[in-house]
Enzyme design. Structure first.
Site, PDB file in Angstrom:
ATOM      1  N   GLY A  10      -8.122  11.797  22.631  1.00 46.99           N
ATOM      2  CA  GLY A  10      -7.646  12.512  21.450  1.00 46.99           C
ATOM      3  C   GLY A  10      -6.868  13.731  21.910  1.00 46.99           C
ATOM      4  N   GLY A  12      -5.270  15.704  19.951  1.00 49.03           N
ATOM      5  CA  GLY A  12      -5.068  16.539  18.766  1.00 49.03           C
ATOM      6  C   GLY A  12      -5.476  17.968  19.053  1.00 49.03           C
ATOM      7  N   GLY A  15      -8.869  18.258  21.247  1.00 49.10           N
ATOM      8  CA  GLY A  15      -8.685  17.637  22.561  1.00 49.10           C
ATOM      9  C   GLY A  15      -7.715  18.425  23.433  1.00 49.10           C
ATOM     10  N   VAL A 119     -17.506  14.482  20.278  1.00 46.73           N
ATOM     11  CA  VAL A 119     -17.125  15.621  19.438  1.00 46.73           C
ATOM     12  C   VAL A 119     -16.789  15.174  18.011  1.00 46.73           C
ATOM     13  CG1 VAL A 119     -15.505  17.572  19.221  1.00 46.73           C
ATOM     14  CG2 VAL A 119     -16.188  16.779  21.486  1.00 46.73           C
ATOM     15  N   ARG A 152     -20.781  30.498  16.150  1.00 47.98           N
ATOM     16  CA  ARG A 152     -20.429  31.099  14.847  1.00 47.98           C
ATOM     17  C   ARG A 152     -21.507  32.079  14.404  1.00 47.98           C
ATOM     18  NH1 ARG A 152     -18.101  25.396  12.571  1.00 47.98           N
ATOM     19  NH2 ARG A 152     -15.922  25.815  13.068  1.00 47.98           N
ATOM     20  N   HIS A 176     -25.450  18.752  12.637  1.00 46.38           N
ATOM     21  CA  HIS A 176     -24.297  19.632  12.533  1.00 46.38           C
ATOM     22  C   HIS A 176     -24.009  19.932  11.066  1.00 46.38           C
ATOM     23  CE1 HIS A 176     -20.650  21.548  13.527  1.00 46.38           C
ATOM     24  NE2 HIS A 176     -19.835  20.553  13.278  1.00 46.38           N
TER      25      HIS A 176
END
Ligand code: TXD
Length: 309
Positions: A10, A12, A15, A119, A152, A176
């Site tokens: 990937g 994108g 990735g 992922v 986060r 998640h």
């Protein structure tokens, strides 16, 4: 000694950014693959050409096929569709299952000793599908989610108290996103539990913002979802593995009775080293925390049942 090799499937947002962070830290040579013709080749070449400026010598190769991935030490799967505004993680389930299943089959054939990090969302279900499809032992299949969720949470805690993020460590369990189980009593600032530093209402607000962290970014970006923090989180796991750091990180792992959960990927603290999962750490939970973790596991199971994995 040859540099380690990491394949990122990937090219994108997540990735390509993961590939960038890997070479910037000189962790490994990187192969980036994608179905889009030219995309992985273009991004890999562009990143290679940043090498002289940044001062890294790692090799980068982009490809539409899997031959260049052979003999990888770590395989990172980001291939799939990203969540659009209003789209739930579950909507992605069937489509991404097809993609991840196909990708994993191709990868493991060429890198049978690798450690696989998934992922693609919905994360825990995709990790489970990848685990089944790969035939790998459970210590070599992980899902990335907890590192991101805790990053986060750490960010929000640090901002709330106006302290360095380096002072903040956070502890999250579970699946998640929405059913994530943050553990404030194990989340600390310079060793002090945040329950000593913040009133419950503020902690609850930070927890809520963390659980909603992915959607908050999606709503701002409108097209695409978060990728800087997700990629940084993947690379922390890659680094822990390649450098055999034995770092304790929250990762999705296949449980065989730990925390009373059997036959399911759920986020738990693991010790990550060169073999992958060196150990799953078990801590005693309160009745309330335990119930939240079971709810989170049930949400994962709903998806894995739908996929029959
Ligand atoms: O915490 C987490 N686990 C996550 C998960 C945090 C952020 C993003 N998360 C998920 O990762 C997200 O929901 C997606 O399922 C993946 C990838 O997110 P990204 O933002 O990188 O999506 P992009 O930019 O759309 O990139 C996906 C790429 C794209 O270039 C496609 O062409 C490619 O995947 N793709 C494929 N590559 C190889 N092989 C196949 N079959 C394939 N199908 C699509």
């Amino acid at each position: 000694m040859a540099r380690p090799k990491v394949t990122v499937v990937g090219a994108g947002n997540v990735g390509a950014t993961a590939a960038q962070y890997i070479v910037e830290r000189e962790l490994a040579d990187v192969v980036v693959t994608d179905v889009v013709d030219g995309l992985p080749q273009g991004k890999a070449l562009d990143l290679l050409e940043a090498g002289p400026v940044h001062g890294y010598d790692c090799r980068l190769v982009g490809a539409n096929d899997y031959e260049p991935t052979a003999g990888s030490d770590v395989l990172v799967v980001t291939a799939g569709l990203a969540r659009k505004p209003g789209m739930s993680r579950d909507d992605l389930l069937q489509k991404n299952a097809e993609i991840v299943g196909g990708v994993v089959t191709e990868l493991v054939r060429r890198s049978p000793e690798a450690i696989l990090i998934v992922v693609t969302n919905p994360l825990d279900a995709m990790a489970q599908l990848a685990y089944r499809r790969s035939g790998f032992p459970r210590h070599r299949v992980l899902g990335m989610a907890g590192v991101l969720d805790s990053a986060r949470f750490r960010t929000f805690i640090a901002r709330e108290l106006d302290v360095s993020v380096e002072n903040v460590s956070a502890f999250v369990l579970g699946g998640h996103g929405d059913t994530m189980v943050p553990l404030p009593r194990y989340s600390t600032v310079a060793g002090i539990p945040i329950t000593e530093l913040l009133p419950k209402a503020r902690i609850d607000a930070l927890v809520q913002r963390t659980a909603n962290g992915g959607a908050e970014i999606v709503n701002l970006l409108r097209t695409g979802s978060a990728y800087y923090a997700p990629a940084a989180s993947v690379v922390e796991m890659v680094e822990a593995i390649l450098k055999d750091k034995r770092k304790i990180l929250p990762c999705a792992a296949y449980l065989e009775g730990e925390y009373g959960i059997k036959g399911l990927f759920v986020g738990v603290p693991v010790k990550l080293g060169r073999r992958g999962i060196e150990e799953i750490l078990q801590i005693t939970l309160t009745a309330e925390e335990s119930a939240a973790l079971q709810r989170s596991a049930a949400a994962v199971k709903e998806l894995t049942d739908k996929l029959g994995v």
